[in-house]
Design an enzyme around this catalytic site. Structure first.
Site, PDB file in Angstrom:
ATOM      1  N   LYS A   1      -7.188  -1.240  -3.707  1.00 43.43           N
ATOM      2  CA  LYS A   1      -8.062  -1.975  -4.653  1.00 43.43           C
ATOM      3  C   LYS A   1      -7.548  -3.355  -5.088  1.00 43.43           C
ATOM      4  CE  LYS A   1     -11.167   1.608  -6.034  1.00 43.43           C
ATOM      5  NZ  LYS A   1     -10.757   2.997  -5.788  1.00 43.43           N
TER       6      LYS A   1
ATOM      7  N   PHE B   1     -10.006  11.742  -7.176  1.00 42.02           N
ATOM      8  CA  PHE B   1     -10.608  11.023  -6.055  1.00 42.02           C
ATOM      9  C   PHE B   1      -9.498  10.370  -5.255  1.00 42.02           C
ATOM     10  CE2 PHE B   1     -12.540   7.479  -3.802  1.00 42.02           C
ATOM     11  CZ  PHE B   1     -13.602   8.118  -3.182  1.00 42.02           C
TER      12      PHE B   1
ATOM     13  N   ASP C   1      -1.105   8.479  -6.749  1.00 40.55           N
ATOM     14  CA  ASP C   1      -2.217   7.689  -6.206  1.00 40.55           C
ATOM     15  C   ASP C   1      -2.563   6.626  -7.246  1.00 40.55           C
ATOM     16  OD1 ASP C   1      -4.489   6.522  -5.272  1.00 40.55           O
ATOM     17  OD2 ASP C   1      -5.474   8.399  -4.681  1.00 40.55           O
TER      18      ASP C   1
HETATM   19  C1  LIG Z   1     -10.863   3.974  -4.686  1.00 32.45           C
HETATM   20  C2  LIG Z   1      -9.832   5.017  -4.612  1.00 32.45           C
HETATM   21  C3  LIG Z   1      -9.450   5.563  -3.377  1.00 32.45           C
HETATM   22  C4  LIG Z   1     -10.112   5.189  -2.070  1.00 32.45           C
HETATM   23  O1  LIG Z   1      -9.957   3.845  -1.778  1.00 32.45           O
HETATM   24  P1  LIG Z   1     -10.884   3.148  -0.660  1.00 32.45           P
HETATM   25  O2  LIG Z   1     -10.324   1.767  -0.568  1.00 32.45           O
HETATM   26  O3  LIG Z   1     -12.292   3.207  -1.159  1.00 32.45           O
HETATM   27  O4  LIG Z   1     -10.724   3.895   0.589  1.00 32.45           O
HETATM   28  C5  LIG Z   1      -8.432   6.511  -3.389  1.00 32.45           C
HETATM   29  N1  LIG Z   1      -7.829   6.877  -4.529  1.00 32.45           N
HETATM   30  C6  LIG Z   1      -8.158   6.368  -5.722  1.00 32.45           C
HETATM   31  C7  LIG Z   1      -7.426   6.792  -6.953  1.00 32.45           C
HETATM   32  C8  LIG Z   1      -9.197   5.436  -5.806  1.00 32.45           C
HETATM   33  O5  LIG Z   1      -9.563   4.958  -6.998  1.00 32.45           O
END
Ligand SMILES: *Cc1c(COP(=O)(O)O)cnc(C)c1O
Length: 415
Positions: free
Chosen positions: A266, A152, A237
Site C-alpha cells: 500500500k 484480510f 501483516d
Molecule cells: C490491502 C491488504 C492486503 C492485500 O494487498 P493488495 O495490494 O491488494 O494485494 C493484504 N493485507 C492487508 C492487511 C491489506 O490491508
C-alpha cells in the site's frame, strides 16, 4: 493548479464525456467492483477532481496507498528521473533496489527484504518463507498457520486461505491447506492451537478491511510470546498499518513487539505498485536461490519511488504529523458519533487509520454515496465502518474541511 495538472486538464477535449466513459466501463471492465457513477481525472495533494470538474477531498488516499497525496513534487521528480531505467530484472543488481532494501530494513528494524508488486504477493512470500524455514530445519510437518477471523491478507489463493472471511473463498475450489482461524484478540483460543504443526501466526496490528479493529492491549505481545514458546514465527501483516499510517513506521511498534516477518505494500510506493516481505537474518536464510522470485519485483522505478517515500516521510516529519493529526481525527470522529447517535455508534483506530462505526440501520455503501455527494472520498471497511485513511501529508485545514463535509452528510442522514 500545477503545470502538470493544467497540461492534463488541457487534454480534456480528447476525453469522452462522463456518460460515454461510464458506458464504456459498463461494457468493458470486469464487474468485480462497485464504483459510483463518476470518473476521477486529476488530483493534487489531498484533492481530486472528476471529469465534470467536481472537487473531492481525498480522505481515503486510494485505501491508504497515496501516502504523500497526489502529484507530490518529490514523487513526480523521481518518476521523471527514473523513466530512463525502469526495469533491469533480478538476474542483475540495480542501484535503487539495493539502496531501497537498506533504507527499508533500517526503518522497519528488519534485516533483509524481498520485493514484489502488491500486498497479496508479499503475503504469499511470507507464507512460503515460514513454511520453508521449518522445512529446512527438518520440520516437514510444521506448515500450519494461524490467522484471525475478519483478517484480510489478500486475494490470491494462498493469501486468500489466510484471509478470515469465508465469503471471499466461496466458489474458488478447495482452499490452500493448513490454515486455522480464531477470533481476533483471543489469546486463549490461539494458545490452544499452538503445537509442533504451527509454523506461524499472521496478524494485522489493526485489522483494516475487517473494520478498523485495533488489537486489544497485550494481544500482539501475547502472540509474540506464544510463538517464541512454541517454536513458531510471527508474521506482522503491515500492508495497511505500515509506512507511518498509525504514527509509527510499523503498527507493531506501539506494542513494543518485533516480528520475524513483516509484509508491506500500500503506502510504500506512494501509489506506484510495490510490495515487500521483510525478515530477520535467521528466517531469510530459507529463501535460497531458486526458491522464490518475481519478474517485476525490485525494479528500479518502484524501488526509487519507495526510497523517496521513506525519505519524504522523514524530511517532512510525517510520523509525528500522522500521530498529531490522528489524535485530532479521533477527537473529531468521536464528537461526531456523539452528535449523531442515531447514525453512528462510535469511532476507533489509530493515527490516520480510523473508522466511524455505523448503527445497524445504516449501510456503509449508502453513507459513502452521501459523502461523495458532499464532496469527500472515503471507503468502507467491514460491514459497518466508514474508514478514514487520508494521505499522510494532508493539512489540518483540509482534513477539517473534509470533516465538515462529513458532518453535513451525516446531518442529511440523521432522522
Ligand atoms: C490491502 C491488504 C492486503 C492485500 O494487498 P493488495 O495490494 O491488494 O494485494 C493484504 N493485507 C492487508 C492487511 C491489506 O490491508
Amino acid at each position: 493548479m500545477s503545470n502538470l495538472s493544467s497540461e492534463i486538464a488541457a487534454g480534456d477535449a480528447s476525453v469522452p464525456s462522463e456518460s460515454e466513459l461510464l458506458s464504456i466501463a459498463a461494457a468493458h471492465l470486469m464487474q468485480n467492483y462497485r464504483q459510483p457513477p463518476m470518473v476521477l481525472q486529476r488530483a493534487q495533494g489531498a484533492e481530486m477532481w472528476d471529469t465534470q470538474g467536481r472537487r473531492y477531498i481525498d480522505l481515503c488516499a486510494g485505501v491508504a496507498v497515496s501516502a504523500l497525496g497526489h502529484n507530490h513534487p518529490a514523487i513526480a521528480q523521481v518518476l521523471a528521473r527514473q523513466a530512463s531505467f525502469i526495469h533491469g530484472s533480478n538476474y542483475f543488481f540495480n542501484v535503487e533496489n539495493i539502496l531501497c532494501a537498506r533504507d527499508l530494513c533500517q526503518r522497519a528494524r528488519m534485516d533483509r527484504a524481498f520485493f514484489c508488486n502488491s500486498g497479496t504477493e508479499a503475503v504469499e512470500a511470507a507464507i512460503k518463507i515460514v513454511r520453508r524455514h521449518h522445512f529446512n530445519h527438518g520440520q516437514t510437518d510444521r506448515f500450519e498457520i494461524i490467522a484471525f477471523d475478519k483478517s484480510f491478507h489478500g486475494r490470491t489463493l494462498g493469501a486468500l486461505a489466510a484471509t478470515g472471511n469465508a465469503e471471499y473463498r466461496q466458489g474458488f475450489g478447495p482452499p490452500l491447506e493448513g490454515f486455522h482461524h480464531v477470533p481476533y484478540g483471543d489469546l486463549e483460543a490461539t494458545s490452544r492451537l499452538m503445537g509442533p504443526r504451527i509454523a506461524a501466526i499472521i496478524v494485522e496490528p489493526i485489522q483494516g478491511e475487517g473494520g478498523v479493529l485495533p488489537a486489544p492491549p497485550g494481544f500482539l505481545a501475547g502472540l509474540r510470546d506464544l510463538t517464541k514458546r512454541h517454536g513458531a514465527l510471527l508474521i506482522a501483516d503491515e500492508i495497511q498499518t505500515g509506512v507511518g499510517r498509525t504514527g509509527t513506521f510499523l503498527g507493531i511498534e506501539h506494542d513494543g513487539v518485533t516480528a520475524d516477518v513483516v509484509t508491506l505494500a500500500k503506502g510504500l510506493g506512494g501509489g506506484v505498485p510495490i510490495g515487500a516481505m521483510l525478515a530477520t537474518n535467521d528466517v531469510a536464510k530459507a529463501l535460497t536461490p531458486g526458491t522464490h522470485g518475481s519478474t517485476f519485483g525490485g525494479n528500479p522505478l518502484a524501488s526509487s519511488v519507495a526510497r523517496t517515500v521513506l525519505a519524504t516521510i522523514e524530511r517532512e516529519g510525517l510520523l509525528a504529523h500522522a500521530s498529531a493529526l490522528g489524535a485530532h481525527l479521533t477527537t473529531q470522529l468521536s464528537a461526531m458519533a456523539l452528535e449523531f447517535p442515531s447514525v453512528c455508534k462510535g469511532a476507533r483506530g489509530r493515527g490516520l487509520l480510523q473508522g466511524l462505526i455505523l448503527q445497524p440501520a445504516f449501510k456503509p455503501r449508502d453513507v459513502l454515496g452521501r459523502l461523495l455527494e458532499a464532496g469527500v472520498l472515503l471507503t468502507a471497511a467491514g460491514s459497518d465502518v466508514v474508514r478514514f485513511t487520508p494521505p499522510l501529508v494532508i493539512t489540518r485545514a483540509l482534513l477539517d474541511e473534509g470533516l465538515a463535509k462529513v458532518r453535513r452528510a451525516l446531518t442529511t442522514l440523521a432522522p
